[in-house]
Design a protein around this motif. Structure first.
Motif, PDB file in Angstrom:
ATOM      1  N   GLU A 166       0.830  -1.209   0.000  1.00 45.09           N
ATOM      2  CA  GLU A 166       0.000   0.000   0.000  1.00 45.09           C
ATOM      3  C   GLU A 166       0.863   1.257   0.000  1.00 45.09           C
ATOM      4  OE1 GLU A 166      -3.161   1.834   3.187  1.00 45.09           O
ATOM      5  OE2 GLU A 166      -3.190  -0.332   2.857  1.00 45.09           O
ATOM      6  N   LEU A 167       1.925   1.246   0.808  1.00 48.12           N
ATOM      7  CA  LEU A 167       2.813   2.403   0.886  1.00 48.12           C
ATOM      8  C   LEU A 167       3.697   2.524  -0.353  1.00 48.12           C
ATOM      9  CD1 LEU A 167       3.947   2.215   4.622  1.00 48.12           C
ATOM     10  CD2 LEU A 167       2.013   3.433   3.632  1.00 48.12           C
ATOM     11  N   SER A 168       4.142   1.396  -0.882  1.00 46.68           N
ATOM     12  CA  SER A 168       4.961   1.420  -2.104  1.00 46.68           C
ATOM     13  C   SER A 168       4.172   1.980  -3.277  1.00 46.68           C
ATOM     14  CB  SER A 168       5.455   0.006  -2.440  1.00 46.68           C
ATOM     15  OG  SER A 168       6.281  -0.489  -1.425  1.00 46.68           O
ATOM     16  N   ASN A 169       2.884   1.637  -3.341  1.00 39.91           N
ATOM     17  CA  ASN A 169       2.026   2.181  -4.395  1.00 39.91           C
ATOM     18  C   ASN A 169       1.972   3.700  -4.327  1.00 39.91           C
ATOM     19  OD1 ASN A 169       1.346  -0.328  -5.452  1.00 39.91           O
ATOM     20  ND2 ASN A 169      -0.452  -0.552  -4.134  1.00 39.91           N
ATOM     21  N   ALA A 170       1.876   4.221  -3.102  1.00 43.95           N
ATOM     22  CA  ALA A 170       1.826   5.678  -2.918  1.00 43.95           C
ATOM     23  C   ALA A 170       3.150   6.313  -3.293  1.00 43.95           C
ATOM     24  CB  ALA A 170       1.474   5.999  -1.467  1.00 43.95           C
ATOM     25  N   GLU A 171       4.261   5.640  -2.949  1.00 45.26           N
ATOM     26  CA  GLU A 171       5.588   6.201  -3.195  1.00 45.26           C
ATOM     27  C   GLU A 171       5.925   6.240  -4.686  1.00 45.26           C
ATOM     28  OE1 GLU A 171       9.921   6.019  -0.941  1.00 45.26           O
ATOM     29  OE2 GLU A 171       8.938   4.161  -1.560  1.00 45.26           O
ATOM     30  N   ASN A 172       5.172   5.501  -5.508  1.00 47.43           N
ATOM     31  CA  ASN A 172       5.360   5.582  -6.961  1.00 47.43           C
ATOM     32  C   ASN A 172       5.016   6.973  -7.484  1.00 47.43           C
ATOM     33  OD1 ASN A 172       6.180   2.941  -7.293  1.00 47.43           O
ATOM     34  ND2 ASN A 172       4.101   2.169  -7.565  1.00 47.43           N
ATOM     35  N   TYR A 173       4.161   7.689  -6.736  1.00 45.68           N
ATOM     36  CA  TYR A 173       3.694   9.001  -7.183  1.00 45.68           C
ATOM     37  C   TYR A 173       4.198  10.142  -6.300  1.00 45.68           C
ATOM     38  CZ  TYR A 173       0.551   5.818  -9.588  1.00 45.68           C
ATOM     39  OH  TYR A 173       0.057   4.801 -10.353  1.00 45.68           O
TER      40      TYR A 173
END
Length: 401
Positions: free
Chosen positions: A197-204
């Motif tokens: 969930e956090l990695s998905n956010a860090e993509n942006y």
């Protein structure tokens, strides 16, 4: 403790006097939005229950008395009970739709329905109405459409506090901080999807992630004030008026009253944990929730939850949320689109409001664009391409055929 809050909200939380109350004339409502402010008084000492809805638009200010509110609390509790579990049978869907539609008619009477068509709704919910996810209400029994399919909906605690919060100067030095303990002390279950969930956010949104042994209370307290976005993917609890609301980190929990003295400058706090928007309801004070604790310490917007969330569904919705947000949609629209996309891509039990309606956005709905992640590389890359093309052009100019 009062002095520690002075830099953020000197008039609100450090004074013994009542803070300034914004007049209706000071409230700015845009042409495409409607504010609905509910006021609910339960039956007491022989006086029957009453409820009113104050509607504010750019053109209109009106008060509407709601009908049939003597059974409102019972209906809301019945509705909430049906949201606690996904649909299992067709009968579950039928009973949910019926209960949901009756509540919709009561909270959004015809006089309101004519005003809100095509508008963005900002809802201020009093007392037990605070526990209603309006997005999940059924708007008619023929199509069984959810309210979210016709209106973008967000929430505010108070018009006066919202006015103060949105004018507060925030200047965090970093962009994104994600916290995911994953494995916990005591008997709390592991959250295997939380780092994803956090990695998905860090993509942006570039930033830092504190996970496993780094997701401690001390690390959170030391770091929270430096980031524009705080995203906590963890466990939390605030289900009754006896226990103090808490949110879990790797080594220990943070109580709601502690949040008020951990300053943050967050434009956005995402509380991806169970029941972060619920808690004890105090007359004249509202809901004492974890979300409220983050507002008291400086947050501008909080996305929180109204019941126990599903790890996988929440990760899917928040991924879409950050993707939408990074493209220039507002915070409210980004969450709205993410929920609609979830509904579009799921059917049957997986499309139950239990999975997608728990997340609600409270506070400012504006833009939150990412900082350029590779601005220097992009700049020098463009310069290199221009120089390279000039050399090629000059070379070709001097070639003899």
């Amino acid at each position: 403790l009062r002095d520690s809050l002075a830099p953020l909200y000197p008039e609100y939380f450090t004074s013994y006097s009542i803070p300034p109350i914004a007049s209706l004339n000071e409230i700015q409502v845009t042409k495409d939005e409607i504010v609905i402010h509910y006021n609910y008084g339960k039956e007491s000492q022989g006086i029957t229950a009453q409820a009113y809805a104050l509607l504010l638009s750019k053109e209109t200010k009106k008060i509407i008395k709601l009908k049939g509110v003597d059974s409102l609390e019972k209906e809301i509790k019945s509705f909430r009970k049906k949201l606690n579990q996904p649909f299992k049978t067709s009968k579950d869907i039928i009973t949910y739709n019926k209960t949901s539609y009756q509540l919709f008619k009561k909270l959004i009477p015809l006089t309101l329905r004519n005003e809100i068509k095509g508008k963005k709704l900002r809802i201020i919910a009093d007392n037990i109405i605070h526990s209603v996810p309006f997005e999940a209400l059924i708007t008619d029994t023929l199509s069984n459409r959810y309210f979210i399919e016709s209106n973008e909906i967000s929430y505010i605690y108070s018009l006066s506090f919202h006015k103060k919060s949105t004018t507060l100067h925030r200047n965090p030095s970093k962009q994104f901080l994600g916290i995911a303990p994953v494995v916990f002390k005591d008997s709390l279950t592991n959250l295997s999807q939380s780092t994803k969930e956090l990695s998905n956010a860090e993509n942006y949104y570039s930033g830092d992630i504190l996970s496993y042994d780094n997701a401690t209370k001390n690390n959170f307290v030391a770091s929270a004030g430096n980031y524009k976005i705080l995203h906590l993917a963890t466990h939390a609890s605030a289900i009754d008026s006896i226990s103090t609301p808490w949110i879990a980190l790797r080594d220990e929990t943070i109580k709601d009253f502690e949040l008020a003295i951990i300053p943050n400058q967050a434009e956005l706090v995402v509380l991806s944990a169970c029941n972060t928007s619920v808690g004890e309801i105090r007359n004249g004070e509202g809901v004492l929730s974890l979300a409220r604790g983050f507002f008291k310490s400086g947050a501008k917007t909080v996305i929180s939850t109204l019941w126990n969330t599903n790890d996988k569904a929440t990760a899917e919705i928040t991924k879409d949320f950050y993707k939408n947000l990074s493209k220039g949609t507002t915070k409210s629209e980004a969450l709205h689109k993410a929920k609609l996309n979830y509904l579009k891509n799921h059917s049957g039990a997986e499309a139950s409001p239990h999975y997608w309606a728990s997340l609600v956005l409270i506070g400012d709905t504006g833009l939150l664009l990412p900082s350029p992640k590779y601005i220097n590389q992009i700049f020098y890359g463009v310069i290199f391409i221009i120089v390279f093309l000039l050399i090629i052009f000059s070379f070709k100019k001097h070639i003899r055929y």
